[in-house]
Design a protein around this motif. Structure first.
Motif, short mmCIF file in Angstrom:
data_model
loop_
_atom_site.label_atom_id
_atom_site.label_comp_id
_atom_site.label_asym_id
_atom_site.label_seq_id
_atom_site.Cartn_x
_atom_site.Cartn_y
_atom_site.Cartn_z
N PRO A 122 -3.89 10.60 2.56
CA PRO A 122 -4.46 10.15 1.44
C PRO A 122 -3.72 8.76 1.27
CG PRO A 122 -4.12 12.39 0.82
CD PRO A 122 -3.69 12.35 2.31
N ASP A 123 -4.56 7.69 0.91
CA ASP A 123 -3.91 6.35 0.83
C ASP A 123 -3.93 5.82 -0.72
OD1 ASP A 123 -6.59 5.74 0.38
OD2 ASP A 123 -6.83 4.41 2.25
N GLY A 124 -4.27 6.68 -1.68
CA GLY A 124 -4.51 6.16 -2.95
C GLY A 124 -5.64 5.31 -3.52
N LYS A 125 -6.55 5.08 -2.36
CA LYS A 125 -7.65 4.41 -2.90
C LYS A 125 -8.73 4.91 -3.41
CE LYS A 125 -6.88 0.66 0.78
NZ LYS A 125 -5.53 1.37 1.18
N PRO A 126 -9.66 4.28 -4.29
CA PRO A 126 -10.73 5.09 -5.14
C PRO A 126 -11.58 5.63 -4.05
CG PRO A 126 -10.99 2.81 -5.38
CD PRO A 126 -9.76 3.06 -4.65
N ALA A 127 -12.45 6.67 -4.50
CA ALA A 127 -13.24 7.19 -3.57
C ALA A 127 -14.68 6.48 -3.31
CB ALA A 127 -13.95 8.73 -3.78
N ALA A 128 -15.21 6.73 -2.21
CA ALA A 128 -16.62 6.01 -2.08
C ALA A 128 -17.66 7.06 -1.80
CB ALA A 128 -16.56 5.13 -0.90
N ASP A 129 -18.80 6.51 -1.98
CA ASP A 129 -19.98 7.34 -1.96
C ASP A 129 -20.08 7.73 -0.30
OD1 ASP A 129 -22.08 6.10 -0.29
OD2 ASP A 129 -22.06 4.83 -2.16
N PRO A 130 -20.53 8.82 0.11
CA PRO A 130 -20.64 9.29 1.61
C PRO A 130 -20.97 8.07 2.63
CG PRO A 130 -21.34 10.91 0.31
CD PRO A 130 -21.31 9.88 -0.58
N CYS A 131 -22.26 7.66 2.10
CA CYS A 131 -22.61 6.52 3.08
C CYS A 131 -21.73 5.39 3.09
CB CYS A 131 -24.01 6.26 2.93
SG CYS A 131 -25.19 7.44 3.40
N GLN A 132 -21.05 4.78 1.93
CA GLN A 132 -20.14 3.73 1.98
C GLN A 132 -18.94 4.06 2.90
OE1 GLN A 132 -22.28 1.17 1.16
NE2 GLN A 132 -20.07 0.41 0.06
N GLU A 135 0.93 -1.39 -0.10
CA GLU A 135 0.04 -0.01 -0.02
C GLU A 135 1.03 1.26 0.00
OE1 GLU A 135 -4.16 -1.31 2.14
OE2 GLU A 135 -2.55 -0.36 3.27
N GLN A 136 0.29 2.43 -0.59
CA GLN A 136 1.19 3.62 -0.35
C GLN A 136 0.92 4.14 1.02
OE1 GLN A 136 -0.85 6.68 -3.05
NE2 GLN A 136 -0.85 7.97 -1.31
N ASP A 137 2.19 4.82 1.33
CA ASP A 137 2.06 5.12 2.76
C ASP A 137 1.22 5.98 3.07
OD1 ASP A 137 4.57 3.85 2.71
OD2 ASP A 137 6.15 5.47 2.80
N TYR A 138 0.62 6.00 4.25
CA TYR A 138 -0.16 6.77 4.90
C TYR A 138 -0.42 6.58 6.45
CZ TYR A 138 -3.93 3.25 5.24
OH TYR A 138 -4.74 2.10 5.58
N TRP A 139 -0.95 7.82 6.91
CA TRP A 139 -0.99 7.95 8.28
C TRP A 139 -2.37 8.22 8.68
CZ3 TRP A 139 3.18 7.89 11.87
CH2 TRP A 139 4.40 7.82 11.23
N GLU A 140 -2.77 7.80 10.17
CA GLU A 140 -4.00 8.10 10.86
C GLU A 140 -3.42 8.83 12.00
OE1 GLU A 140 -6.31 4.15 9.47
OE2 GLU A 140 -5.31 3.99 11.32
N TYR A 141 -4.31 9.97 12.28
CA TYR A 141 -3.91 10.68 13.38
C TYR A 141 -5.77 10.71 14.22
CZ TYR A 141 -0.02 12.13 10.90
OH TYR A 141 1.07 12.36 10.16
N LEU A 142 -5.69 10.42 15.19
CA LEU A 142 -6.67 10.44 16.04
C LEU A 142 -6.87 11.03 17.52
CD1 LEU A 142 -8.93 7.04 16.52
CD2 LEU A 142 -8.07 8.08 18.46
N ALA A 143 -8.04 11.48 18.16
CA ALA A 143 -7.97 11.99 19.39
C ALA A 143 -9.27 11.74 20.03
CB ALA A 143 -7.94 13.66 19.34
N MET A 144 -9.37 11.36 21.11
CA MET A 144 -10.46 11.05 21.88
C MET A 144 -10.35 11.91 23.08
SD MET A 144 -12.99 8.46 22.27
CE MET A 144 -12.20 6.83 22.03
N ILE A 145 -11.83 12.34 23.38
CA ILE A 145 -11.82 13.20 24.70
C ILE A 145 -13.31 12.90 25.20
CG2 ILE A 145 -10.54 15.14 23.65
CD1 ILE A 145 -13.38 16.53 23.14
N PRO A 146 -13.46 12.96 26.62
CA PRO A 146 -14.58 12.93 27.51
C PRO A 146 -15.33 14.21 27.42
CG PRO A 146 -12.76 13.18 29.03
CD PRO A 146 -12.25 13.07 27.68
#
Length: 281
Positions: free
Chosen positions: A185-195, A157-168
């Motif tokens: 961006p991970d190079g994968k095709p777009a999906a419709d919003p609900c998918q 896969e193309q290099d990509y990163w995930e950044y996450l934050a959780m708060i109470p």
């Protein structure tokens, strides 16, 4: 365990893979989920592709939860604009070392770690009047506020990163939680919003496509017992994907839930398109 439960479990592993010890929410999240599963007698996507890379004593599974999900997040904060990546994406190969001198998938220091901390600060700043974001802790002493920056690519896969934050989030005695995730961006095709929204926690409820100044946002409302009650997902033209989720109940079952959601569905859709949450490298 049905297919949706399996997908949800794999997604949960993705969120928590190789987290820093002091910020690892694994035990609380797992305990809460197991308790809910027991009560009903027993996180997800269109396609689940686990990454077979061994980290420490077990697999750090990074699921491509949406075979058709284009993912993405860099720079969360204020009015800052998203910078253009300094180099063309590369493709991960078997046995490649972790990037930037890391010992595993999770960046615990440096600019990438800072991005998820900024993401957490920006999420806190958007909580409406009447709610607060106190520095609460789980019964075992771990903080309920936590950021995570994670290299997410699987082999090939193309290099990509995930950044996450959780708060109470607290109002009165009730405590819920918010989560924001920004994926580069991970190079994968777009999906419709609900998918796209389905790719995170599965087809657990109704989905509506909400228009925000011409931007199409998928907003799903969960049915049954889930970690989050409602979430919005938006994909930018450059492939960056942002998720914003809310739950009236926190992962600390000893605390009562919020009497009402923090945001309406419309507000959730508007906020997920905020430039604050777009991190593209």
């Amino acid at each position: 365990m049905n297919e949706e439960d399996l997908n949800e479990a794999l997604h949960d592993v993705m969120v928590r893979s190789s987290p820093p010890g002091s910020m690892d929410p694994a035990r609380a999240r797992e305990q809460g989920r197991r308790a809910r599963k027991r009560r009903t007698i027993a996180w997800a996507g269109v396609a689940v592709v686990p990454l077979a890379v061994v980290v420490a004593v077990g697999p750090a599974i990074v699921a491509d939860l949406a075979g058709d999900r284009s993912a993405s997040p860099m720079v969360a904060g204020g009015t800052s604009t998203t910078p253009t990546p300094s180099a063309a994406p590369t493709t991960r190969k078997t046995n490649d070392p972790w990037p930037e001198g890391q010992v595993d998938r999770t960046a615990t220091a440096g600019p990438r770690a800072d991005r998820s901390v900024t993401l957490m600060t920006d999420l806190s700043s958007l909580v409406p009047a009447g709610f607060s974001t106190p520095d609460l802790k789980y019964p075992d002493g771990r903080k309920m506020r936590w950021p995570q920056s994670q290299y997410a690519s699987s082999d090939g896969e193309q290099d990509y990163w995930e950044y996450l934050a959780m708060i109470p989030v607290q109002k009165g005695s009730g405590v819920g939680q918010l989560l924001v995730q920004s994926i580069t961006p991970d190079g994968k095709p777009a999906a419709d919003p609900c998918q796209l929204a389905k790719s995170f926690w599965g087809d657990t409820g109704d989905c509506a496509v909400v228009d925000v100044d011409g931007k199409k946002v998928g907003v799903r409302t969960a049915k049954g017992s889930r970690s989050f009650d409602q979430w919005a997902a938006y994909r930018y033209e450059d492939g960056t994907v942002v998720l914003l989720a809310q739950a009236r109940q926190s992962e600390d079952a000893q605390r009562p839930p919020l009497a009402q959601p923090v945001f309406t569905a419309q507000q959730l859709a508007e906020l997920v398109t905020s430039p604050k949450f777009k991190i593209s490298s």
